[in-house]
Design a protein around this motif. Structure first.
Motif, PDB file in Angstrom:
ATOM      1  N   LEU A  51     -73.364 -30.274  17.372  1.00  0.00           N
ATOM      2  CA  LEU A  51     -74.260 -29.449  16.580  1.00  0.00           C
ATOM      3  C   LEU A  51     -74.663 -30.183  15.312  1.00  0.00           C
ATOM      4  O   LEU A  51     -73.805 -30.694  14.582  1.00  0.00           O
ATOM      5  N   ALA A  52     -75.946 -30.215  15.045  1.00  0.00           N
ATOM      6  CA  ALA A  52     -76.469 -30.751  13.788  1.00  0.00           C
ATOM      7  C   ALA A  52     -77.121 -29.596  13.047  1.00  0.00           C
ATOM      8  O   ALA A  52     -78.224 -29.177  13.391  1.00  0.00           O
ATOM      9  N   LEU A  53     -76.411 -29.054  12.062  1.00  0.00           N
ATOM     10  CA  LEU A  53     -76.901 -27.927  11.275  1.00  0.00           C
ATOM     11  C   LEU A  53     -77.531 -28.498  10.015  1.00  0.00           C
ATOM     12  O   LEU A  53     -76.851 -29.063   9.168  1.00  0.00           O
ATOM     13  N   TYR A  54     -78.842 -28.355   9.896  1.00  0.00           N
ATOM     14  CA  TYR A  54     -79.586 -29.010   8.834  1.00  0.00           C
ATOM     15  C   TYR A  54     -79.178 -28.479   7.455  1.00  0.00           C
ATOM     16  O   TYR A  54     -78.888 -27.288   7.315  1.00  0.00           O
ATOM     17  N   PRO A  55     -79.142 -29.339   6.437  1.00  0.00           N
ATOM     18  CA  PRO A  55     -79.583 -30.730   6.535  1.00  0.00           C
ATOM     19  C   PRO A  55     -78.537 -31.711   7.046  1.00  0.00           C
ATOM     20  O   PRO A  55     -78.902 -32.735   7.596  1.00  0.00           O
ATOM     21  N   SER A  56     -77.227 -31.411   6.908  1.00  0.00           N
ATOM     22  CA  SER A  56     -76.295 -32.527   7.080  1.00  0.00           C
ATOM     23  C   SER A  56     -74.895 -32.137   7.510  1.00  0.00           C
ATOM     24  O   SER A  56     -73.950 -32.886   7.285  1.00  0.00           O
ATOM     25  N   LEU A  57     -74.723 -30.970   8.146  1.00  0.00           N
ATOM     26  CA  LEU A  57     -73.419 -30.624   8.716  1.00  0.00           C
ATOM     27  C   LEU A  57     -73.448 -30.950  10.197  1.00  0.00           C
ATOM     28  O   LEU A  57     -74.257 -30.404  10.953  1.00  0.00           O
TER      29      LEU A  57
ATOM     30  N   CYS B   1     -72.689 -27.600   3.289  1.00  0.00           N
ATOM     31  CA  CYS B   1     -71.328 -27.250   3.701  1.00  0.00           C
ATOM     32  C   CYS B   1     -70.306 -28.080   2.937  1.00  0.00           C
ATOM     33  O   CYS B   1     -70.364 -29.313   2.939  1.00  0.00           O
ATOM     34  N   VAL B   2     -69.358 -27.397   2.301  1.00  0.00           N
ATOM     35  CA  VAL B   2     -68.315 -28.088   1.539  1.00  0.00           C
ATOM     36  C   VAL B   2     -67.005 -28.186   2.312  1.00  0.00           C
ATOM     37  O   VAL B   2     -66.091 -28.896   1.892  1.00  0.00           O
ATOM     38  N   GLY B   3     -66.881 -27.477   3.436  1.00  0.00           N
ATOM     39  CA  GLY B   3     -65.658 -27.559   4.224  1.00  0.00           C
ATOM     40  C   GLY B   3     -65.330 -26.244   4.899  1.00  0.00           C
ATOM     41  O   GLY B   3     -66.191 -25.380   5.083  1.00  0.00           O
ATOM     42  N   ARG B   4     -64.059 -26.082   5.252  1.00  0.00           N
ATOM     43  CA  ARG B   4     -63.592 -24.928   6.003  1.00  0.00           C
ATOM     44  C   ARG B   4     -62.887 -23.927   5.088  1.00  0.00           C
ATOM     45  O   ARG B   4     -62.162 -24.293   4.168  1.00  0.00           O
ATOM     46  N   ALA B   5     -63.083 -22.654   5.397  1.00  0.00           N
ATOM     47  CA  ALA B   5     -62.419 -21.596   4.631  1.00  0.00           C
ATOM     48  C   ALA B   5     -60.908 -21.658   4.794  1.00  0.00           C
ATOM     49  O   ALA B   5     -60.165 -21.259   3.888  1.00  0.00           O
ATOM     50  N   SER B   6     -60.436 -22.193   5.924  1.00  0.00           N
ATOM     51  CA  SER B   6     -58.984 -22.281   6.134  1.00  0.00           C
ATOM     52  C   SER B   6     -58.325 -23.226   5.138  1.00  0.00           C
ATOM     53  O   SER B   6     -57.113 -23.143   4.907  1.00  0.00           O
ATOM     54  N   ALA B   7     -59.109 -24.121   4.523  1.00  0.00           N
ATOM     55  CA  ALA B   7     -58.572 -25.005   3.486  1.00  0.00           C
ATOM     56  C   ALA B   7     -58.481 -24.306   2.137  1.00  0.00           C
ATOM     57  O   ALA B   7     -57.915 -24.851   1.187  1.00  0.00           O
ATOM     58  N   LEU B   8     -59.044 -23.098   2.051  1.00  0.00           N
ATOM     59  CA  LEU B   8     -59.032 -22.322   0.806  1.00  0.00           C
ATOM     60  C   LEU B   8     -58.347 -20.976   1.055  1.00  0.00           C
ATOM     61  O   LEU B   8     -58.795 -19.929   0.609  1.00  0.00           O
ATOM     62  N   ALA B   9     -57.239 -21.025   1.769  1.00  0.00           N
ATOM     63  CA  ALA B   9     -56.596 -19.789   2.193  1.00  0.00           C
ATOM     64  C   ALA B   9     -55.798 -19.111   1.090  1.00  0.00           C
ATOM     65  O   ALA B   9     -55.643 -17.886   1.093  1.00  0.00           O
TER      66      ALA B   9
ATOM     67  N   TYR C  58     -65.783 -32.721  12.112  1.00  0.00           N
ATOM     68  CA  TYR C  58     -67.102 -32.585  11.482  1.00  0.00           C
ATOM     69  C   TYR C  58     -67.312 -33.633  10.417  1.00  0.00           C
ATOM     70  O   TYR C  58     -66.361 -34.223   9.873  1.00  0.00           O
ATOM     71  N   LEU C  59     -68.598 -33.848  10.099  1.00  0.00           N
ATOM     72  CA  LEU C  59     -69.038 -34.646   8.965  1.00  0.00           C
ATOM     73  C   LEU C  59     -70.000 -33.793   8.159  1.00  0.00           C
ATOM     74  O   LEU C  59     -70.884 -33.144   8.720  1.00  0.00           O
ATOM     75  N   SER C  60     -69.835 -33.774   6.850  1.00  0.00           N
ATOM     76  CA  SER C  60     -70.830 -33.166   5.962  1.00  0.00           C
ATOM     77  C   SER C  60     -71.293 -34.266   5.022  1.00  0.00           C
ATOM     78  O   SER C  60     -70.485 -34.859   4.292  1.00  0.00           O
ATOM     79  N   LEU C  61     -72.599 -34.542   5.033  1.00  0.00           N
ATOM     80  CA  LEU C  61     -73.145 -35.751   4.397  1.00  0.00           C
ATOM     81  C   LEU C  61     -73.973 -35.410   3.179  1.00  0.00           C
ATOM     82  O   LEU C  61     -74.692 -34.413   3.146  1.00  0.00           O
ATOM     83  N   HIS C  62     -73.876 -36.295   2.174  1.00  0.00           N
ATOM     84  CA  HIS C  62     -74.729 -36.184   0.992  1.00  0.00           C
ATOM     85  C   HIS C  62     -75.092 -37.594   0.538  1.00  0.00           C
ATOM     86  O   HIS C  62     -74.232 -38.473   0.472  1.00  0.00           O
ATOM     87  N   PRO C  63     -76.374 -37.836   0.236  1.00  0.00           N
ATOM     88  CA  PRO C  63     -76.768 -39.201  -0.170  1.00  0.00           C
ATOM     89  C   PRO C  63     -76.184 -39.607  -1.509  1.00  0.00           C
ATOM     90  O   PRO C  63     -76.014 -38.783  -2.412  1.00  0.00           O
ATOM     91  N   ARG C  64     -75.869 -40.904  -1.631  1.00  0.00           N
ATOM     92  CA  ARG C  64     -75.494 -41.522  -2.905  1.00  0.00           C
ATOM     93  C   ARG C  64     -76.437 -42.691  -3.141  1.00  0.00           C
ATOM     94  O   ARG C  64     -76.014 -43.836  -3.233  1.00  0.00           O
TER      95      ARG C  64
END
Length: 379
Positions: A272-278, A53-61, A289-295
């Protein structure tokens, strides 16, 4: 990338935790969090294959609105053009510079190195000083497209052309929260952070509310009733738990105009924990929300956003109430950062040993089972 056979002891250690009966379950072993080899498995078997997940569609209106991310080492660009929201490689086809950064709005995509310019659909519009190269043909250049789907207002991308559609994978989630009408929640803030902890530590921290009375003693801990938390068994693609809230925070309740939710549903918060990381906190009035990616094993990139249900859009005091909530969320984040960074430091200790899980940590157990299934799944 680490070869799977080199990481076999790590997989065996995870299997011991994930396959134990829940009534005897322990936390995952330290090596699952701290090992470079295990991270390589996650990037290959999870982040390169799952929906992110990169974010919300409302941010790309608006046309030209874009956002960027890095997914399993691949720079990704998501943009709205005249046809909708699309995802593409964020790498110029000339000398391979990355193109855009962060979030914003553009009329075209211009490479910051030599000004090769792409239309919003990824086709090459212009390339300065290329007329003397007889092999150059502008029509041969188009940014590679990636799969991109919008589900209940969330924008997902994947590097795997064979991944099952998001709506199919999360159909049960959609049914569970139908009365919230999550597609009608509008994002009002978005931030990015990097914390010094493993991505799974932060994910697990969100998945269980057992820590709330202690870690969040200065903010929301006193409002947390452990005896009212419900932690059902997780599913293949997600887990969740619920909390009942009182009406002291009005915007956490269903709006008077909401006739979709009845009884206790009108004050139920889903985590809600939508795998892997939303990771989504969804109340009838607002979400974050949090959308996580390892660094690396010891750092996590965080996409942090939130907003309100459109049910509240016409209320004169809604923005003021949400601003107060955002201030509270910032304080909660400070507490979570402190707790999760302490956990990672402890995981790196020679003395680290996984203890038994509480019944309130059922989502963590299910998360371990998800990780094992994905990492051992054949290609």
């Amino acid at each position: 990338m680490a070869k799977d056979h080199l990481a076999a002891p790590l997989i065996d250690a995870l299997r011991a935790a994930a396959e134990a009966p829940f009534e005897q379950a322990r936390a995952m072993p330290p090596s699952v969090y701290t090992s470079d080899d295990f991270l390589a498995l996650e990037l290959e078997h999870i982040f390169r294959r799952e929906w992110f997940c990169v974010g919300r569609a409302s941010a790309l209106a608006e046309p030209g609105a874009y956002l960027t991310c890095e997914l399993a080492g691949q720079p990704v660009l998501v943009v709205r053009d005249g046809a909708g929201i699309r995802a593409m490689s964020n790498v110029c086809l000339h000398r391979m510079s990355t193109l855009l950064e962060g979030r914003g709005r553009v009329r075209s995509i211009v490479c910051p190195y030599h000004a090769w310019t792409y239309n919003l659909d990824g086709s090459l519009r212009g390339a300065p000083a290329m007329g003397q190269n007889a092999g150059f043909c502008k029509g041969d250049y188009r940014l590679p497209e990636l799969r991109c789907e919008v589900w209940l207002g969330w924008v997902f991308v994947t590097l795997d052309p064979q991944a099952a559609p998001v709506a199919e994978r999360l159909a049960e989630v959609e049914a569970l929260i139908a009365g919230y009408d999550m597609a009608r929640y509008t994002e009002s803030f978005f931030e990015t952070h990097v914390w010094d902890t493993n991505w799974k530590v932060l994910a697990e921290n969100f998945m269980e509310s057992y820590h709330l009375p202690v870690c969040h003693a200065g903010t929301i801990g006193g409002l947390s009733r452990l005896d009212e938390m419900i932690c059902p068994p997780g599913r293949e693609a997600f887990n969740y738990h619920t909390i009942l809230k009182d009406d002291s925070l009005r915007i956490a309740m269903a709006h008077a105009s909401n006739d979709r939710l009845q009884g206790d549903e009108r004050r139920t918060t889903f985590l809600l924990a939508l795998y892997p990381s939303l990771l989504i906190t969804l109340t009838p009035g607002y979400f974050w929300y949090l959308s996580l990616h390892p660094r690396g094993p010891g750092q996590v990139s965080i996409r942090f956003g939130g907003g309100m249900s459109d049910d509240y859009a016409g209320d004169a005091d809604a923005a003021e109430n949400f601003a107060a909530l955002k201030s509270l969320l910032d304080d909660v984040n400070v507490e979570d950062r402190g707790c999760t960074e302490k956990v990672y430091r402890g995981l790196c200790s020679d003395a680290a040993r996984p203890g038994h899980l509480s019944h309130l940590e059922r989502p963590n157990y299910d998360f371990a089972r998800y990780l094992l299934a994905r990492i051992t799944e054949t290609a």
